[in-house]
Design a protein around this motif. Structure first.
Motif, PDB file in Angstrom:
ATOM      1  N   ALA A 256       0.830  -1.207   0.000  1.00 43.54           N
ATOM      2  CA  ALA A 256       0.000   0.000   0.000  1.00 43.54           C
ATOM      3  C   ALA A 256       0.866   1.259   0.000  1.00 43.54           C
ATOM      4  O   ALA A 256       0.524   2.262  -0.638  1.00 43.54           O
ATOM      5  CB  ALA A 256      -0.933  -0.004   1.209  1.00 43.54           C
ATOM      6  N   ALA A 257       1.994   1.227   0.704  1.00 44.71           N
ATOM      7  CA  ALA A 257       2.892   2.379   0.713  1.00 44.71           C
ATOM      8  C   ALA A 257       3.522   2.610  -0.657  1.00 44.71           C
ATOM      9  O   ALA A 257       3.818   3.746  -1.037  1.00 44.71           O
ATOM     10  CB  ALA A 257       3.985   2.163   1.765  1.00 44.71           C
ATOM     11  N   ALA A 258       3.707   1.520  -1.411  1.00 47.67           N
ATOM     12  CA  ALA A 258       4.283   1.640  -2.756  1.00 47.67           C
ATOM     13  C   ALA A 258       3.256   2.111  -3.778  1.00 47.67           C
ATOM     14  O   ALA A 258       3.628   2.617  -4.848  1.00 47.67           O
ATOM     15  CB  ALA A 258       4.859   0.292  -3.199  1.00 47.67           C
ATOM     16  N   ALA A 259       1.980   1.941  -3.459  1.00 48.34           N
ATOM     17  CA  ALA A 259       0.902   2.298  -4.385  1.00 48.34           C
ATOM     18  C   ALA A 259      -0.111   3.165  -3.654  1.00 48.34           C
ATOM     19  O   ALA A 259      -1.227   2.723  -3.367  1.00 48.34           O
ATOM     20  CB  ALA A 259       0.241   1.039  -4.926  1.00 48.34           C
ATOM     21  N   PRO A 260       0.248   4.416  -3.339  1.00 50.82           N
ATOM     22  CA  PRO A 260      -0.625   5.274  -2.532  1.00 50.82           C
ATOM     23  C   PRO A 260      -2.021   5.417  -3.144  1.00 50.82           C
ATOM     24  O   PRO A 260      -2.170   5.715  -4.320  1.00 50.82           O
ATOM     25  CB  PRO A 260       0.114   6.616  -2.526  1.00 50.82           C
ATOM     26  N   GLY A 261      -3.018   5.158  -2.324  1.00 49.84           N
ATOM     27  CA  GLY A 261      -4.396   5.325  -2.774  1.00 49.84           C
ATOM     28  C   GLY A 261      -4.977   4.148  -3.519  1.00 49.84           C
ATOM     29  O   GLY A 261      -6.183   4.111  -3.782  1.00 49.84           O
ATOM     30  N   ALA A 262      -4.147   3.178  -3.897  1.00 53.34           N
ATOM     31  CA  ALA A 262      -4.653   2.026  -4.647  1.00 53.34           C
ATOM     32  C   ALA A 262      -5.433   1.093  -3.728  1.00 53.34           C
ATOM     33  O   ALA A 262      -5.106   0.934  -2.557  1.00 53.34           O
ATOM     34  CB  ALA A 262      -3.507   1.272  -5.299  1.00 53.34           C
ATOM     35  N   ARG A 263      -6.465   0.495  -4.267  1.00 50.97           N
ATOM     36  CA  ARG A 263      -7.220  -0.527  -3.547  1.00 50.97           C
ATOM     37  C   ARG A 263      -6.503  -1.859  -3.749  1.00 50.97           C
ATOM     38  O   ARG A 263      -6.259  -2.267  -4.884  1.00 50.97           O
ATOM     39  CB  ARG A 263      -8.645  -0.597  -4.061  1.00 50.97           C
ATOM     40  N   ILE A 264      -6.166  -2.541  -2.657  1.00 48.07           N
ATOM     41  CA  ILE A 264      -5.374  -3.760  -2.749  1.00 48.07           C
ATOM     42  C   ILE A 264      -6.294  -4.985  -2.812  1.00 48.07           C
ATOM     43  O   ILE A 264      -7.147  -5.190  -1.939  1.00 48.07           O
ATOM     44  CB  ILE A 264      -4.402  -3.897  -1.556  1.00 48.07           C
ATOM     45  N   VAL A 265      -6.104  -5.768  -3.834  1.00 47.73           N
ATOM     46  CA  VAL A 265      -6.829  -7.018  -4.049  1.00 47.73           C
ATOM     47  C   VAL A 265      -5.845  -8.165  -3.811  1.00 47.73           C
ATOM     48  O   VAL A 265      -4.677  -8.077  -4.194  1.00 47.73           O
ATOM     49  CB  VAL A 265      -7.378  -7.083  -5.494  1.00 47.73           C
ATOM     50  N   VAL A 266      -6.300  -9.225  -3.162  1.00 44.70           N
ATOM     51  CA  VAL A 266      -5.414 -10.353  -2.853  1.00 44.70           C
ATOM     52  C   VAL A 266      -5.975 -11.640  -3.453  1.00 44.70           C
ATOM     53  O   VAL A 266      -7.152 -11.953  -3.304  1.00 44.70           O
ATOM     54  CB  VAL A 266      -5.232 -10.530  -1.339  1.00 44.70           C
ATOM     55  N   GLN A 267      -5.087 -12.368  -4.111  1.00 43.82           N
ATOM     56  CA  GLN A 267      -5.391 -13.676  -4.685  1.00 43.82           C
ATOM     57  C   GLN A 267      -4.666 -14.730  -3.856  1.00 43.82           C
ATOM     58  O   GLN A 267      -3.445 -14.722  -3.759  1.00 43.82           O
ATOM     59  CB  GLN A 267      -4.908 -13.706  -6.130  1.00 43.82           C
TER      60      GLN A 267
END
Length: 347
Positions: free
Chosen positions: A162-173
């Motif tokens: 999340a710190a590497a992709a500010p604001g991105a919604r994280i999806v997990v597979q």
């Protein structure tokens, strides 16, 4: 509490399953994010060609809390203290996350979503070995400890991404490639003369729920479990609270399609492995043919075109055996398939 799924356009999107060819994480990140910009789902690539520690099993094992692993002649083994292989795996993952941050930082309009992959607790237990050489799967206590350790390590992993992709919604597979063998009791012992006892279905459900809950608490907006189609335990996955199921379509039975249709109608997501990539030497299927592999059973089950919204299309497998250029072509074809399905969804 899990964060609510943000309102999103109901449209078909594309992603891939994680494994990517080559050894260059910069090239991989640029290609994947270039091909899978919004509304599609770019992902943090796994590059097994880099060797020990960059494989899916080693990468996930590097996230474990209070458990160390190292590579022995028979594979990854749980050990008393961190060794060079674990340090290598952790270093490779840190490099990948840092590179992702650099690539995203150079983008004018970063994608709104980002996917990461984890080896699931049951397949992790099937792949890791105990001190005596047997698979951790043989021991209930080891299986329980692995699931808890993975759940504990997931939060830190998602925070770094999340710190590497500010604001991105994280999806997990969550990948469970061994699940059918785990539940059927067909995984061989170290001697090869017998098989390990099957893991109870309820234990699988509980292990997934433990990891899924931890991922949600860490901020994941969507968690899906990815399984092969043969003997896929869809009911167990849904009972664990997963947001969806990722599965290849090539050999699904009518009964499995009915289960998936029920899940879709209940608001769950289907990640449809519609693009067969089992033969890297083969020409990619035509867009219309891939669209039909989804649309024909969809229509036969009485699902409406409108319910296609929210579907994700994926390859049937990872792309590590492809060349980078061929893997890129797969992503292009997937977005074309998504466009074709969206045209049907819009009528």
């Amino acid at each position: 509490m899990a964060p609510p799924l943000a309102a999103e356009p109901q449209q078909v999107t594309a992603t891939a399953l994680g494994a990517w060819p080559g050894e260059d994480p910069v090239e991989a990140a640029r290609i994947i994010r270039g091909e899978l910009g919004s509304p599609h789902l770019p992902f943090l690539a796994e590059l097994p060609d880099r060797g020990v520690g960059s494989d899916a099993l080693g990468r996930t094992a590097s996230l474990l809390v209070d458990l160390s692993v190292d590579v022995q002649p028979h594979g990854w083994r749980i050990v008393d203290r961190p060794g060079k292989d674990l340090k290598r795996a952790r270093s490779a993952l840190s490099t990948d996350i840092n590179i992702l941050a650099d690539v995203i930082g150079a983008e004018d309009t970063p994608a709104t979503d980002l996917k990461v992959q984890l080896r699931g607790p049951l397949s992790l237990a099937a792949g890791l070995h105990l001190h005596n050489g047997e698979r951790a799967l043989i021991d209930y206590g080891a299986r329980r400890d692995l699931a808890a350790s993975l759940a504990a390590g997931a939060g830190s992993y998602l925070s770094r991404v999340a710190a590497a992709a500010p604001g991105a919604r994280i999806v997990v597979q969550i990948d469970e490639p061994e699940i059918a063998s785990v539940l059927a009791g067909t995984i061989p012992t170290s001697s090869g003369y017998r098989t390990l006892r099957s893991v109870p279905g309820q234990e699988a459900t509980d292990s997934w729920q433990l990891v899924i809950d931890a991922l949600r608490e860490a901020g994941a907006v969507e968690v899906v479990v990815c399984v092969p189609e043969v003997e896929a335990p869809f009911d167990r996955i849904l009972a664990a609270g997963a947001d969806g199921i990722a599965v290849p379509l090539r050999a699904l039975t009518s009964r499995q399609w009915e289960q998936l249709a029920g899940a879709v109608e209940a608001g769950k997501r289907l990640w449809a492995g519609a693009l067969d990539v089992s033969n890297p030497a083969a020409t990619l299927p035509r867009v219309a043919d891939v669209v039909e592999t989804v649309w024909r059973p969809w229509r036969q089950l009485g699902l409406t075109a409108a319910t296609l919204g929210g579907l994700r299309v994926t390859p049937s497998d990872g792309l590590a055996r492809y060349s980078p250029s061929s893997a890129t072509a797969v992503l292009t074809r997937l977005t074309q398939v998504a466009d074709g399905l969206n045209q049907l969804a819009l009528g």
